[in-house]
Design a protein around this motif. Structure first.
Motif, short mmCIF file in Angstrom:
data_model
loop_
_atom_site.label_atom_id
_atom_site.label_comp_id
_atom_site.label_asym_id
_atom_site.label_seq_id
_atom_site.Cartn_x
_atom_site.Cartn_y
_atom_site.Cartn_z
N LYS A 103 0.84 -1.21 0.00
CA LYS A 103 0.00 0.00 0.00
C LYS A 103 0.87 1.25 0.00
O LYS A 103 0.55 2.24 -0.69
CB LYS A 103 -0.93 -0.01 1.21
CG LYS A 103 -2.15 -0.91 1.05
CD LYS A 103 -3.11 -0.75 2.22
CE LYS A 103 -4.37 -1.57 1.99
NZ LYS A 103 -5.33 -1.43 3.11
N CYS A 106 2.17 1.60 -3.53
CA CYS A 106 1.10 1.98 -4.46
C CYS A 106 0.69 3.43 -4.28
O CYS A 106 0.60 4.19 -5.26
CB CYS A 106 -0.10 1.06 -4.25
SG CYS A 106 -1.52 1.43 -5.31
N TYR A 107 0.46 3.85 -3.03
CA TYR A 107 -0.04 5.20 -2.79
C TYR A 107 1.02 6.27 -3.05
O TYR A 107 0.70 7.35 -3.55
CB TYR A 107 -0.59 5.31 -1.37
CG TYR A 107 -1.82 4.47 -1.14
CD1 TYR A 107 -2.75 4.27 -2.15
CD2 TYR A 107 -2.06 3.85 0.09
CE1 TYR A 107 -3.87 3.49 -1.96
CE2 TYR A 107 -3.19 3.07 0.30
CZ TYR A 107 -4.09 2.89 -0.73
OH TYR A 107 -5.20 2.12 -0.54
N LEU A 110 1.22 6.63 -6.71
CA LEU A 110 0.03 7.36 -7.19
C LEU A 110 0.16 8.85 -6.92
O LEU A 110 -0.16 9.68 -7.79
CB LEU A 110 -1.22 6.80 -6.49
CG LEU A 110 -2.55 7.47 -6.86
CD1 LEU A 110 -2.84 7.32 -8.36
CD2 LEU A 110 -3.68 6.87 -6.04
N ILE A 265 1.28 1.00 -10.30
CA ILE A 265 0.09 1.26 -9.49
C ILE A 265 -0.95 0.16 -9.70
O ILE A 265 -1.53 -0.37 -8.75
CB ILE A 265 -0.50 2.63 -9.85
CG1 ILE A 265 0.46 3.75 -9.44
CG2 ILE A 265 -1.86 2.83 -9.18
CD1 ILE A 265 0.10 5.12 -9.99
N SER A 268 0.26 -3.39 -8.26
CA SER A 268 0.25 -3.42 -6.79
C SER A 268 -1.17 -3.41 -6.25
O SER A 268 -1.49 -4.10 -5.28
CB SER A 268 1.05 -2.25 -6.23
OG SER A 268 0.56 -1.01 -6.71
N ARG A 269 -2.06 -2.64 -6.90
CA ARG A 269 -3.46 -2.58 -6.44
C ARG A 269 -4.15 -3.94 -6.62
O ARG A 269 -4.88 -4.41 -5.73
CB ARG A 269 -4.20 -1.50 -7.20
CG ARG A 269 -5.60 -1.18 -6.73
CD ARG A 269 -5.60 -0.60 -5.34
NE ARG A 269 -6.01 -1.59 -4.35
CZ ARG A 269 -6.07 -1.35 -3.07
NH1 ARG A 269 -5.70 -0.18 -2.59
NH2 ARG A 269 -6.47 -2.28 -2.22
N ILE A 272 -2.76 -6.39 -4.02
CA ILE A 272 -3.30 -6.12 -2.68
C ILE A 272 -4.70 -6.71 -2.55
O ILE A 272 -5.03 -7.35 -1.53
CB ILE A 272 -3.34 -4.60 -2.43
CG1 ILE A 272 -1.93 -4.05 -2.24
CG2 ILE A 272 -4.19 -4.27 -1.20
CD1 ILE A 272 -1.85 -2.52 -2.25
N ASN A 273 -5.54 -6.55 -3.56
CA ASN A 273 -6.88 -7.12 -3.54
C ASN A 273 -6.84 -8.64 -3.46
O ASN A 273 -7.64 -9.26 -2.74
CB ASN A 273 -7.66 -6.67 -4.77
CG ASN A 273 -7.99 -5.19 -4.76
OD1 ASN A 273 -7.99 -4.56 -3.71
ND2 ASN A 273 -8.25 -4.63 -5.93
#
Length: 288
Positions: A103, A106-107, A110, A265, A268-269, A272-273
């Motif tokens: 996270k 990713c963030y 972003l 992004i 990684s998203r 994570i899911n």
């Protein structure tokens, strides 16, 4: 008792059978694609950091921190350090399936992408302010020309490549903003009222570079008088004209920088899911 034990063994066998049949929610393709992507990102960041540290140590100076944007070595160190830490989070997070690290990766990626996009839009809208700021940076670079060998090489390359000299005021900037080239009576330098050799027009097939070709200009020399010896065009205007003539190339470079960030992004998203789905399935099985 025997009946209860038999029923419990049957439930355990059914649970084991379901676990064997269940396909994990985590895709190895996504996991290792993310790892390979972030690993290369991490290697490139490490190379930038290493080059920056090497260049900084070779110069043997400790006072250039004041002029961050005027020192290419420090820029490489700062950018390389941030990218290296970010790449480390991505690599370890992908291998260890660590949601916290992923996270963060990713963030931060972003946020950086959004900042670049907003910066590009603001730069287009407030182009006059950007040009003024660039002019100030060029003046600072001219002032520090003899103080930083990396900066000196960068300026010389720019002036030779774009056939230009100085900032907004052309070759006069060297005589106004650099203490070695200025025309004041107090300046006893041999370079007084001159410009760097990279401003000079080449004379045929030069075998040996004449580093003194830009010396001995009159204090009130005009562009018309200087044009036969040196480039009189402002480097700011020269680079701006080149950018306007190569919009497709610059657009391609921008896309080349944006697409890897979007890929990082997205991967990684998605990963994570998948980790969160896997944990939910594991918790459901544990309650059975």
């Amino acid at each position: 008792m025997e009946l209860g034990g038999r029923r419990e063994r049957q439930q355990r066998q059914q649970l084991r059978h379901r676990r064997q049949k269940r396909v994990t929610a985590i895709s190895p393709l996504v996991k290792y694609s993310l790892f390979v992507f972030t690993f290369f990102f991490w290697l490139i960041a490490g190379a930038l950091l290493g080059i920056g540290i090497y260049a900084r140590v070779e110069k043997g100076q400790v006072n250039a921190v004041v002029d961050l944007l005027a020192d290419p070595a420090i820029v490489l160190i700062v950018v390389g350090s941030l990218a290296w830490i970010l790449g480390f989070f991505g690599c370890v997070g992908a291998l260890r399936e660590n949601i916290c690290l992923l996270k963060t990766y990713c963030y931060v990626l972003l946020v950086l992408f959004v900042l670049q996009l907003v910066g590009a839009i603001l730069g287009f809208v407030f182009s006059d302010k950007v040009e003024e700021h660039i002019g100030n940076l060029v003046e600072t670079a001219i002032e520090k020309y003899r103080d930083d060998i990396d900066l000196q090489n960068l300026i010389d390359w720019t002036q030779k490549e774009f056939q230009c000299c100085g900032g907004e005021d052309g070759f006069k900037d060297w005589q106004q903003h650099n203490r070695y080239f200025n025309c004041s009576e107090e300046n006893l330098s041999r370079e007084r009222c001159g410009v760097p050799y990279s401003c000079c027009r080449p004379e045929g097939e030069e075998v040996v570079i004449n580093t003194m070709c830009g010396y001995d200009f009159a204090p009130d020399a005009t562009p018309t008088e200087a044009i036969d010896r040196i480039y009189i065009r402002s480097c700011i205007f020269a680079v701006a004209d080149w950018a306007r003539e190569n919009l497709f190339l610059l657009g391609g470079i921008a896309m080349g920088l944006a697409i890897p960030q979007l890929v990082g992004i997205l991967l990684s998203r998605v990963f994570i899911n998948q980790i969160q789905d896997e944990k939910e399935l594991a918790n459901q099985e544990a309650r059975l």
